[in-house]
Structures are given as structure tokens and as C-alpha cells.
Design an enzyme around this catalytic site. Structure first.
Site, PDB file in Angstrom:
ATOM      1  N   ILE A  18       0.991  -1.369   0.114  1.00  0.00           N
ATOM      2  CA  ILE A  18      -0.009  -0.095  -0.097  1.00  0.00           C
ATOM      3  C   ILE A  18       0.984   1.251  -0.104  1.00  0.00           C
ATOM      4  O   ILE A  18       0.471   2.274  -0.707  1.00  0.00           O
ATOM      5  CB  ILE A  18      -0.944  -0.043   1.150  1.00  0.00           C
ATOM      6  CG1 ILE A  18      -1.956  -1.267   1.109  1.00  0.00           C
ATOM      7  CG2 ILE A  18      -1.789   1.316   1.278  1.00  0.00           C
ATOM      8  CD1 ILE A  18      -2.816  -1.356   2.221  1.00  0.00           C
ATOM      9  N   LEU A  42      13.527   2.328   0.706  1.00  0.00           N
ATOM     10  CA  LEU A  42      12.258   2.445  -0.176  1.00  0.00           C
ATOM     11  C   LEU A  42      12.734   2.299  -1.552  1.00  0.00           C
ATOM     12  O   LEU A  42      13.650   2.625  -2.071  1.00  0.00           O
ATOM     13  CB  LEU A  42      12.150   4.089   0.251  1.00  0.00           C
ATOM     14  CG  LEU A  42      10.809   4.561  -0.440  1.00  0.00           C
ATOM     15  CD1 LEU A  42       9.764   4.287   0.466  1.00  0.00           C
ATOM     16  CD2 LEU A  42      10.929   6.280  -0.333  1.00  0.00           C
ATOM     17  N   GLY A  45      10.730   4.615  -7.163  1.00  0.00           N
ATOM     18  CA  GLY A  45       9.742   4.545  -8.216  1.00  0.00           C
ATOM     19  C   GLY A  45       9.410   5.966  -8.717  1.00  0.00           C
ATOM     20  O   GLY A  45      10.276   6.785  -9.255  1.00  0.00           O
ATOM     21  N   LEU A  80       1.011   2.930   8.258  1.00  0.00           N
ATOM     22  CA  LEU A  80       0.797   1.518   7.528  1.00  0.00           C
ATOM     23  C   LEU A  80       1.528   0.449   8.037  1.00  0.00           C
ATOM     24  O   LEU A  80       1.364  -0.713   7.934  1.00  0.00           O
ATOM     25  CB  LEU A  80       1.284   1.891   6.088  1.00  0.00           C
ATOM     26  CG  LEU A  80       0.599   3.030   5.141  1.00  0.00           C
ATOM     27  CD1 LEU A  80       1.040   2.779   3.724  1.00  0.00           C
ATOM     28  CD2 LEU A  80      -0.786   3.040   5.481  1.00  0.00           C
ATOM     29  N   ALA A  81       2.468   0.606   8.824  1.00  0.00           N
ATOM     30  CA  ALA A  81       3.673  -0.591   9.141  1.00  0.00           C
ATOM     31  C   ALA A  81       3.041  -1.352  10.089  1.00  0.00           C
ATOM     32  O   ALA A  81       2.118  -1.119  11.167  1.00  0.00           O
ATOM     33  CB  ALA A  81       4.784   0.184   9.786  1.00  0.00           C
ATOM     34  N   SER A 126      -7.109  -0.096   9.097  1.00  0.00           N
ATOM     35  CA  SER A 126      -7.618  -1.393   9.809  1.00  0.00           C
ATOM     36  C   SER A 126      -7.820  -2.287   8.823  1.00  0.00           C
ATOM     37  O   SER A 126      -7.857  -2.113   7.544  1.00  0.00           O
ATOM     38  CB  SER A 126      -8.692  -0.736  10.712  1.00  0.00           C
ATOM     39  OG  SER A 126      -9.246  -1.958  11.288  1.00  0.00           O
ATOM     40  N   TYR A 157      -4.210 -10.319  15.025  1.00  0.00           N
ATOM     41  CA  TYR A 157      -4.103  -9.350  13.908  1.00  0.00           C
ATOM     42  C   TYR A 157      -5.339  -8.492  14.223  1.00  0.00           C
ATOM     43  O   TYR A 157      -5.372  -7.165  14.249  1.00  0.00           O
ATOM     44  CB  TYR A 157      -3.872  -9.644  12.778  1.00  0.00           C
ATOM     45  CG  TYR A 157      -4.032  -8.915  11.511  1.00  0.00           C
ATOM     46  CD1 TYR A 157      -2.867  -7.833  11.233  1.00  0.00           C
ATOM     47  CD2 TYR A 157      -4.951  -8.886  10.613  1.00  0.00           C
ATOM     48  CE1 TYR A 157      -2.943  -7.192  10.198  1.00  0.00           C
ATOM     49  CE2 TYR A 157      -5.094  -7.850   9.617  1.00  0.00           C
ATOM     50  CZ  TYR A 157      -4.073  -7.076   9.387  1.00  0.00           C
ATOM     51  OH  TYR A 157      -4.019  -6.356   8.433  1.00  0.00           O
ATOM     52  N   LYS A 161      -6.021  -4.434  15.390  1.00  0.00           N
ATOM     53  CA  LYS A 161      -6.488  -3.375  14.563  1.00  0.00           C
ATOM     54  C   LYS A 161      -7.671  -2.880  15.345  1.00  0.00           C
ATOM     55  O   LYS A 161      -7.734  -1.531  15.374  1.00  0.00           O
ATOM     56  CB  LYS A 161      -7.044  -4.050  13.198  1.00  0.00           C
ATOM     57  CG  LYS A 161      -5.875  -4.456  12.437  1.00  0.00           C
ATOM     58  CD  LYS A 161      -5.192  -3.219  11.869  1.00  0.00           C
ATOM     59  CE  LYS A 161      -4.218  -3.647  10.611  1.00  0.00           C
ATOM     60  NZ  LYS A 161      -3.295  -2.570  10.375  1.00  0.00           N
TER      61      LYS A 161
HETATM   62  P1  NAD Z   1       3.013  -5.008   3.680  1.00  0.00           P
HETATM   63  O1  NAD Z   1       3.639  -6.160   4.477  1.00  0.00           O
HETATM   64  O2  NAD Z   1       3.390  -4.950   2.172  1.00  0.00           O
HETATM   65  O3  NAD Z   1       3.674  -3.288   4.319  1.00  0.00           O
HETATM   66  C1  NAD Z   1       4.101  -3.404   5.596  1.00  0.00           C
HETATM   67  C2  NAD Z   1       5.362  -2.534   5.904  1.00  0.00           C
HETATM   68  O4  NAD Z   1       5.631  -2.352   7.104  1.00  0.00           O
HETATM   69  C3  NAD Z   1       6.625  -3.263   5.223  1.00  0.00           C
HETATM   70  O5  NAD Z   1       7.192  -2.692   4.196  1.00  0.00           O
HETATM   71  C4  NAD Z   1       7.240  -3.720   6.533  1.00  0.00           C
HETATM   72  O6  NAD Z   1       8.632  -3.649   6.038  1.00  0.00           O
HETATM   73  C5  NAD Z   1       7.007  -2.539   7.186  1.00  0.00           C
HETATM   74  N1  NAD Z   1       7.123  -2.810   8.684  1.00  0.00           N
HETATM   75  C6  NAD Z   1       6.565  -4.024   9.495  1.00  0.00           C
HETATM   76  N2  NAD Z   1       7.078  -3.875  10.625  1.00  0.00           N
HETATM   77  C7  NAD Z   1       7.650  -2.730  10.762  1.00  0.00           C
HETATM   78  C8  NAD Z   1       8.451  -2.131  11.873  1.00  0.00           C
HETATM   79  N3  NAD Z   1       8.594  -2.830  12.971  1.00  0.00           N
HETATM   80  N4  NAD Z   1       9.000  -0.967  11.674  1.00  0.00           N
HETATM   81  C9  NAD Z   1       8.899  -0.413  10.382  1.00  0.00           C
HETATM   82  N5  NAD Z   1       8.564  -0.694   9.306  1.00  0.00           N
HETATM   83  C10 NAD Z   1       7.838  -2.052   9.556  1.00  0.00           C
HETATM   84  O7  NAD Z   1       1.584  -4.572   3.765  1.00  0.00           O
HETATM   85  P2  NAD Z   1       0.542  -3.583   3.121  1.00  0.00           P
HETATM   86  O8  NAD Z   1      -0.402  -4.680   2.315  1.00  0.00           O
HETATM   87  O9  NAD Z   1       1.091  -2.653   2.340  1.00  0.00           O
HETATM   88  O10 NAD Z   1      -0.294  -3.239   4.296  1.00  0.00           O
HETATM   89  C11 NAD Z   1      -0.149  -1.879   4.997  1.00  0.00           C
HETATM   90  C12 NAD Z   1      -1.059  -1.620   6.082  1.00  0.00           C
HETATM   91  O11 NAD Z   1      -2.471  -1.991   5.474  1.00  0.00           O
HETATM   92  C13 NAD Z   1      -0.879  -2.542   7.365  1.00  0.00           C
HETATM   93  O12 NAD Z   1      -1.196  -1.901   8.351  1.00  0.00           O
HETATM   94  C14 NAD Z   1      -1.920  -3.677   6.849  1.00  0.00           C
HETATM   95  O13 NAD Z   1      -2.449  -4.208   8.000  1.00  0.00           O
HETATM   96  C15 NAD Z   1      -3.247  -3.032   6.221  1.00  0.00           C
HETATM   97  N6  NAD Z   1      -4.189  -3.634   5.440  1.00  0.00           N
HETATM   98  C16 NAD Z   1      -3.538  -4.251   4.424  1.00  0.00           C
HETATM   99  C17 NAD Z   1      -4.721  -5.122   3.566  1.00  0.00           C
HETATM  100  C18 NAD Z   1      -3.963  -5.720   2.416  1.00  0.00           C
HETATM  101  O14 NAD Z   1      -4.818  -6.555   1.513  1.00  0.00           O
HETATM  102  N7  NAD Z   1      -2.824  -5.300   1.910  1.00  0.00           N
HETATM  103  C19 NAD Z   1      -5.904  -5.395   4.186  1.00  0.00           C
HETATM  104  C20 NAD Z   1      -6.321  -4.692   5.274  1.00  0.00           C
HETATM  105  C21 NAD Z   1      -5.496  -4.007   6.077  1.00  0.00           C
HETATM  106  C1  AKB Z   2      -4.498  -9.891   5.582  1.00  0.00           C
HETATM  107  O1  AKB Z   2      -4.959 -10.990   4.857  1.00  0.00           O
HETATM  108  O2  AKB Z   2      -3.882  -9.932   6.510  1.00  0.00           O
HETATM  109  C2  AKB Z   2      -4.728  -8.515   5.138  1.00  0.00           C
HETATM  110  C3  AKB Z   2      -5.982  -7.914   5.608  1.00  0.00           C
HETATM  111  C4  AKB Z   2      -7.244  -8.231   5.175  1.00  0.00           C
HETATM  112  O3  AKB Z   2      -5.959  -7.412   6.635  1.00  0.00           O
HETATM  113  N1  AKB Z   2      -4.741  -8.677   3.813  1.00  0.00           N
END
Ligand code: NAD
Ligand code: AKB
Length: 333
Positions: A18, A42, A45, A80-81, A126, A157, A161
Site C-alpha cells: 500500500i 524505499l 519509483g 501503515l507499518a 484497519s 491481528y 486492529k
Molecule cells: P506490507 O506487508 O506490504 O507492508 C507493511 C510494511 O511495514 C512493510 O514494508 C514492512 O517492512 C513494514 N514494517 C513492518 N514492521 C515494521 C516495523 N517494526 N518498523 C518499520 N516498518 C515495519 O503490507 P500492506 O499490504 O502494504 O499493508 C499496509 C497496512 O494496511 C497494514 O497496516 C495492513 O495491516 C493494512 N491492511 C492491508 C490489507 C491488504 O490486503 N494489503 C488489508 C487490510 C489492511
Molecule cells: C491480511 O490478509 O492480513 C490482510 C487483511 C485483510 O488485513 N490482507
């Protein structure tokens, strides 16, 4: 400048799926310079809007925040982390530290920086993991789940959230100037990047495997069903919420939805474009149970009404206009 410090937009977890998509979109709009934090470097891009600095490190590292706050005053934070659901179940103590403690510390930092005249806006992604349907039968019988129903998460998790959502709302109510907003995202699918450590990962993994011409071992049952959203629609929703005036918002946490698809339906749709697709089901009971507890569909009426969330893609265009062309470009030039 604010107290000698540069006002910035802060993104934690910026190197993730994201984060990368959000950075590309933020680069297209005017605003404060951007500062990012992630354990990973990072990927540079398309950063056109001034990107001041990337802090590679842990959100739990107090020294990192000291260095960052010496120079910058975050006025808008996208936190987002996180450690995603499947991975979180396997490292429960670390997941608690990152997903709960890490977010709580960042909220405290934002609350300290905020004043009623100079508020700090905190945007939190979330998840549908905050919901917990008690059985497959209850899931099948449920109407699209709205924000105040079934708040009984089945995973660490999901509980983390929900905790952060509630903590953010509580700190905001104290009135010091923190402006907290959350979106509950469904499973996201990007044509550019692949997820890691989530439970909804089967859908993006399967589609990318099809385009690479590789067989896919699916860890959920063919009937496993979740709402999914194209990455650009989800990021569009996050940005609409982030930049909407507070007076329009009637809630703290909003569902963002998208087409409700089962594994079998995704396979059938993807096979129309990639007829050599080979999928074998190798059930992971833990992950399958997590999916069974998440809603099949969510009601995003509140997000439509309050900040104009309008996903561009439905069940068909998600594939025909977004995923298939994007993934073909990525793997087949
Ligand atoms: P992702 O795993 O691709 O990105 C998470 C990033 O957080 C990673 O680059 C990781 O290196 C960084 N990170 C993890 N722990 C860290 C720490 N202790 N310190 C610094 N950086 C840290 O996940 P994403 O899909 O980009 O998700 C981003 C956010 O959106 C998350 O909070 C996730 O729970 C939420 N989310 C994602 C989805 C989905 O389907 N992708 C759905 C619901 C919620
Ligand atoms: C996961 O599967 O953990 C995420 C989410 C729906 O929060 N894609």
C-alpha cells in the site's frame, strides 16, 4: 516551518504494497514534503513530490523518532507499518509489539505534537479482520457486514486492529487536536506488487502465478469467499478519507468494500485469460479458518456517503480493465 521544524506528511510502512501505491498517488498532488519510515529501503519509483528523507528502521526504535522529530513535524500521518494476519499468528509477541504497541506509541507522539490550532491527522488502515463470524453457516447467512456488527475478531491481528481503532478514537475525544480516521480494508489485489504474510494473499498469488505460467497451490478451500478491492480503488478511498473535512465524517472507522469473490470464482475468471492455469488445493486449516471468520461482503454505504468512496472496479472490470492488462504488462512485457 513549525517551531523550526518542517511540516511533513509521514508514511510508516512506506516500502510495503500500500505504501508504494500511496506514494505514487501522493506524488501527484500538492502538499507538504513526505518523510517515510520502514524496516526496508524505499523503492524510489515515481516520487515527484519532494521526498525529504527515508528513515530505514523500526517503528519501535525511540532513537529513530528522536532523530525524525528533531527536523520534522508530521501534520498528516499514514501509519501503515504492521505485521499482517497469517504472519502475526506465528510471531504473537512481536506482532503485539509492532501492531499494538508501535501504533500506540505513534498515536501518543501524534497527540503530543497536536494542538487544537495545529491538529495532527492520523490515518490508519484497519482491516476486515476486526470482524469475526462465528461459523461458516453464519458467514453465508450474513448480509454485507456494517461497521458495528460482528466485532469479535478471531485473530491477534484483528484484535490489534480493533484496539488501535478504539485507542485512536479515545485519544481524539480527549480534545488535544488529534484527528484520527480509519478504514477497514478488505483483501487488496495489485497488478504491480505481491503481498506477504496476509491471509487474503491466495487471490493475488494465484493471479500473478497464472501470468507467470506457474502452477499454484491454493491454501484455502474452493468456496472460501472474501471481499476484494483493486489497489488503486483502495488507495483512492484512503486518500478521499484523509483529505475530507472533519465535519463530513460521522464515524471513526469506515468499511471500504469491493466485489465478493470465492477462490473457485477467481480461478474460473482468471482461466478465461490464462487457460493453462493449474491450481491444486492444499488446504492450510489455520488460514482457511481465518477466512471463514471474515465477512464475505461488507457494507460501505457510510464511506460512499461521508467521503465519496466510489470504487471504479466491479467483479468484471477488476479483472478485464485492471488486473489482467496490468499483470500481462508486468510479466509478458
Ligand atoms: P506490507 O506487508 O506490504 O507492508 C507493511 C510494511 O511495514 C512493510 O514494508 C514492512 O517492512 C513494514 N514494517 C513492518 N514492521 C515494521 C516495523 N517494526 N518498523 C518499520 N516498518 C515495519 O503490507 P500492506 O499490504 O502494504 O499493508 C499496509 C497496512 O494496511 C497494514 O497496516 C495492513 O495491516 C493494512 N491492511 C492491508 C490489507 C491488504 O490486503 N494489503 C488489508 C487490510 C489492511
Ligand atoms: C491480511 O490478509 O492480513 C490482510 C487483511 C485483510 O488485513 N490482507
Amino acid at each position: 516551518m513549525s517551531g523550526g521544524r518542517v511540516p511533513v506528511t509521514l508514511i510508516t510502512g512506506a516500502s510495503g504494497e500500500i505504501g508504494q501505491a500511496l506514494l505514487r498517488r501522493l506524488a501527484q498532488r500538492p502538499g507538504d514534503p513526505i518523510v517515510t519510515v520502514d524496516l526496508r529501503p524505499l523503492s524510489t519509483g515515481a516520487l515527484k513530490r519532494p521526498h525529504r528523507e527515508h528513515f530505514q528502521g523500526d517503528i519501535l526504535d525511540a532513537a529513530l523518532w528522536e532523530r525524525l522529530l528533531r527536523q520534522y513535524r508530521p501534520a498528516l500521518i499514514f501509519h501503515l507499518a504492521a505485521i499482517l494476519s497469517t504472519h502475526a499468528e506465528s510471531v504473537p509477541v512481536l506482532a503485539h509489539r509492532v501492531n499494538a504497541d508501535g501504533a500506540a506509541r505513534l498515536l501518543a507522539m501524534a497527540a503530543d505534537l497536536a494542538t487544537p490550532d495545529e491538529p495532527v491527522r492520523f490515518v490508519f488502515p484497519s482491516s476486515i479482520a476486526v470482524y469475526g463470524l462465528p461459523s461458516q453457516e453464519a458467514k453465508e447467512a450474513a448480509a454485507p457486514v456494517s461497521e458495528d456488527e460482528h466485532l469479535d475478531p478471531a485473530t491477534l491481528y484483528g484484535a490489534q486492529k480493533l484496539y488501535v481503532e478504539r485507542l485512536g478514537a479515545t485519544v481524539e475525544r480527549l480534545g488535544g487536536g488529534l484527528d484520527f480516521r480509519a478504514v477497514r480494508l478488505p483483501g487488496l489485489i495489485s497488478s504491480d506488487t505481491l503481498p506477504q504474510g496476509g491471509t487474503s494473499d491466495w487471490a493475488p498469488e494465484l493471479i500473478h502465478a497464472a501470468a507467470r505460467g506457474e502452477p499454484y497451490s491454493c491454501f484455502v478451500n474452493p468456496g472460501a469467499r472474501l471481499p476484494f478491492c483493486a489497489m488503486p480503488d483502495a488507495v483512492g478511498g484512503v486518500l478521499s478519507l484523509a483529505f475530507r473535512e472533519k465535519a463530513s465524517l460521522t464515524r471513526t472507522a469506515y468499511n471500504l468494500g469491493g466485489p465478493s469473490l470465492s477462490a473457485a470464482e477467481i480461478i474460473a475468471r482468471v482461466a478465461r485469460d490464462f487457460p493453462d492455469l493449474e491450481v491444486r488445493f492444499q488446504l492450510d486449516r489455520g488460514r482457511d479458518r481465518i477466512v471463514a471468520s471474515w465477512p464475505a461482503a461488507v457494507d460501505h454505504t457510510a464511506a460512499r456517503r461521508d467521503f465519496g468512496f466510489a470504487p471504479e472496479h466491479d467483479e468484471e472490470t477488476l479483472f478485464s480493465r485492471y488486473l489482467i492488462p496490468g499483470i500481462r504488462r508486468r510479466y509478458q512485457g
